[in-house]
Write a protein that holds these residues in place. Structure first.
Motif, mmCIF file in Angstrom:
data_model
loop_
_atom_site.group_PDB
_atom_site.id
_atom_site.type_symbol
_atom_site.label_atom_id
_atom_site.label_comp_id
_atom_site.label_asym_id
_atom_site.label_seq_id
_atom_site.Cartn_x
_atom_site.Cartn_y
_atom_site.Cartn_z
ATOM 1 N N ALA A 95 9.603 -6.331 -2.008
ATOM 2 C CA ALA A 95 8.683 -7.068 -3.100
ATOM 3 C C ALA A 95 8.098 -8.134 -2.740
ATOM 4 O O ALA A 95 7.112 -8.722 -2.853
ATOM 5 N N THR A 96 9.241 -8.923 -1.795
ATOM 6 C CA THR A 96 8.862 -10.359 -1.614
ATOM 7 C C THR A 96 7.678 -10.414 -0.275
ATOM 8 O O THR A 96 6.939 -11.217 -0.341
ATOM 9 N N ASP A 97 8.054 -9.427 0.500
ATOM 10 C CA ASP A 97 7.059 -9.225 1.412
ATOM 11 C C ASP A 97 5.782 -9.077 1.124
ATOM 12 O O ASP A 97 4.782 -9.819 1.466
ATOM 13 N N THR A 100 4.157 -11.749 -0.478
ATOM 14 C CA THR A 100 3.696 -13.006 0.596
ATOM 15 C C THR A 100 2.369 -12.526 1.247
ATOM 16 O O THR A 100 1.287 -13.425 1.551
ATOM 17 N N ILE A 101 1.948 -11.250 1.618
ATOM 18 C CA ILE A 101 0.624 -11.058 2.118
ATOM 19 C C ILE A 101 -0.386 -10.585 1.044
ATOM 20 O O ILE A 101 -1.271 -9.898 1.611
ATOM 21 N N GLY A 102 0.058 -10.608 -0.085
ATOM 22 C CA GLY A 102 -1.100 -10.288 -1.143
ATOM 23 C C GLY A 102 -1.299 -9.006 -1.566
ATOM 24 O O GLY A 102 -2.530 -8.689 -1.596
ATOM 25 N N VAL A 103 -0.250 -8.121 -1.370
ATOM 26 C CA VAL A 103 -0.341 -6.515 -1.689
ATOM 27 C C VAL A 103 0.526 -6.123 -2.880
ATOM 28 O O VAL A 103 1.526 -6.476 -2.902
ATOM 29 N N LYS A 104 -0.036 -5.541 -3.734
ATOM 30 C CA LYS A 104 0.807 -5.144 -4.928
ATOM 31 C C LYS A 104 1.208 -3.624 -4.632
ATOM 32 O O LYS A 104 0.612 -2.753 -5.330
ATOM 33 N N ALA A 105 2.521 -3.924 -4.103
ATOM 34 C CA ALA A 105 2.912 -2.516 -3.640
ATOM 35 C C ALA A 105 3.866 -2.019 -4.871
ATOM 36 O O ALA A 105 4.802 -2.873 -5.241
ATOM 37 N N PRO A 106 3.774 -0.843 -5.304
ATOM 38 C CA PRO A 106 4.726 -0.137 -6.383
ATOM 39 C C PRO A 106 6.051 0.160 -5.649
ATOM 40 O O PRO A 106 5.973 0.222 -4.482
ATOM 41 N N ILE A 107 6.833 0.392 -6.606
ATOM 42 C CA ILE A 107 8.178 0.928 -6.196
ATOM 43 C C ILE A 107 8.044 2.253 -6.468
ATOM 44 O O ILE A 107 7.774 3.021 -7.350
ATOM 45 N N ARG A 108 8.379 3.189 -5.187
ATOM 46 C CA ARG A 108 8.120 4.529 -4.951
ATOM 47 C C ARG A 108 9.120 5.079 -4.200
ATOM 48 O O ARG A 108 9.629 4.210 -3.120
ATOM 49 N N LEU A 109 9.701 6.369 -4.296
ATOM 50 C CA LEU A 109 10.350 6.974 -3.022
ATOM 51 C C LEU A 109 9.573 7.189 -1.898
ATOM 52 O O LEU A 109 8.365 7.540 -1.998
ATOM 53 N N SER A 110 10.296 7.141 -0.814
ATOM 54 C CA SER A 110 9.478 7.427 0.418
ATOM 55 C C SER A 110 8.721 8.660 0.226
ATOM 56 O O SER A 110 9.029 9.781 0.029
ATOM 57 N N GLY A 133 -0.740 3.810 1.239
ATOM 58 C CA GLY A 133 0.532 3.938 1.897
ATOM 59 C C GLY A 133 1.608 2.868 1.821
ATOM 60 O O GLY A 133 2.576 3.000 2.412
ATOM 61 N N VAL A 134 1.359 1.810 1.147
ATOM 62 C CA VAL A 134 2.246 0.635 1.108
ATOM 63 C C VAL A 134 3.145 0.741 -0.121
ATOM 64 O O VAL A 134 2.465 0.872 -1.245
ATOM 65 N N ILE A 135 4.296 0.784 0.114
ATOM 66 C CA ILE A 135 5.251 0.821 -1.121
ATOM 67 C C ILE A 135 6.574 -0.201 -0.905
ATOM 68 O O ILE A 135 6.778 -0.618 0.040
ATOM 69 N N VAL A 136 7.144 -0.278 -2.041
ATOM 70 C CA VAL A 136 8.512 -1.044 -1.868
ATOM 71 C C VAL A 136 9.360 0.312 -2.329
ATOM 72 O O VAL A 136 9.256 0.801 -3.154
#
Length: 208
Positions: A95-97, A100-110, A133-136
């Motif tokens: 989530a920190t990453d 830092t780069i301005g992406v609202k990445a959701p928490i998802r399973l791979s 394709g960007v996830i936490v």
């Protein structure tokens, strides 16, 4: 003995078994999974990833190849590509990453990337725009079907795990069980979660 009594005994046995099972904890750093086609766009002339290090799950490896991810507010370099190739390209950040780069990445399973943000990947040879394709990565435990059966668990079950890092005991709720015939028992968390519990690869978790 009636059925209710048998169920009570089985429940107690499973609970006692879970309490003594030691769960290795793997701290997963940011990384990228690529399709074969996307890999060849980023690394023209290469047909395969080259193995740098075998990972704990059979058949999985960290490749020598890496990329830079570019978001609206910044970029992060040297993201390791993990192999083998996947059916969909995916970027896993903490989530920190992501912030830092301005992406609202959701928490998802791979693998669950539908509707997730896109990002630009850059290699020494060019750039590639991923539309999604960007996830936490959601914390989870890999285990074989046999282990799951012994513990009274199945794919998709949610458990809680306690871990004691140096000076910091922490409980991880909402840990998803992921089963597979070739999986080794291991819990995966990201670097943010590891830092919260002062967890290293030597720390062992247990079901609670």
């Amino acid at each position: 003995m009636n059925e209710a009594a048998v169920k009570t005994i089985v429940t107690r046995v499973l609970k006692n078994l879970k309490s003594i099972v030691k769960i290795p904890i793997g701290v997963s750093n940011r990384h990228v999974h690529l399709t074969e086609a996307d890999f060849q766009k980023l690394f023209p002339g290469k047909k395969q990833l080259t193995v740098k290090k075998e990972l704990s799950q059979p058949g999985q490896f960290a490749a020598n190849e890496s990329v830079t991810v570019i978001g609206p507010k910044g970029e992060i370099g040297k993201l390791r590509i993990l192999g083998p190739f996947r059916s969909n390209s995916q970027v896993e950040l903490s989530a920190t990453d992501a912030r830092t780069i301005g992406v609202k990445a959701p928490i998802r399973l791979s693998g669950d990337i539908s509707g997730t943000p896109g990002i630009v990947l850059r290699s020494p040879y060019g750039e590639l725009q991923l539309e999604e394709g960007v996830i936490v990565a959601k914390r989870h435990i890999h285990m074989s079907e046999n282990d799951a059966s012994l513990l009274g668990l199945k794919q998709g079950d949610v458990v809680a795990v306690e871990a004691s890092g140096d000076g910091r005991k922490i409980v991880f709720n909402d840990v998803v069980i992921r089963t597979g015939s070739r999986f080794n028992l291991e819990m995966h968390i990201d670097t943010d979660e590891a830092n919260a519990g002062n967890i290293t690869s030597a720390v062992i978790g247990r079901f609670i």
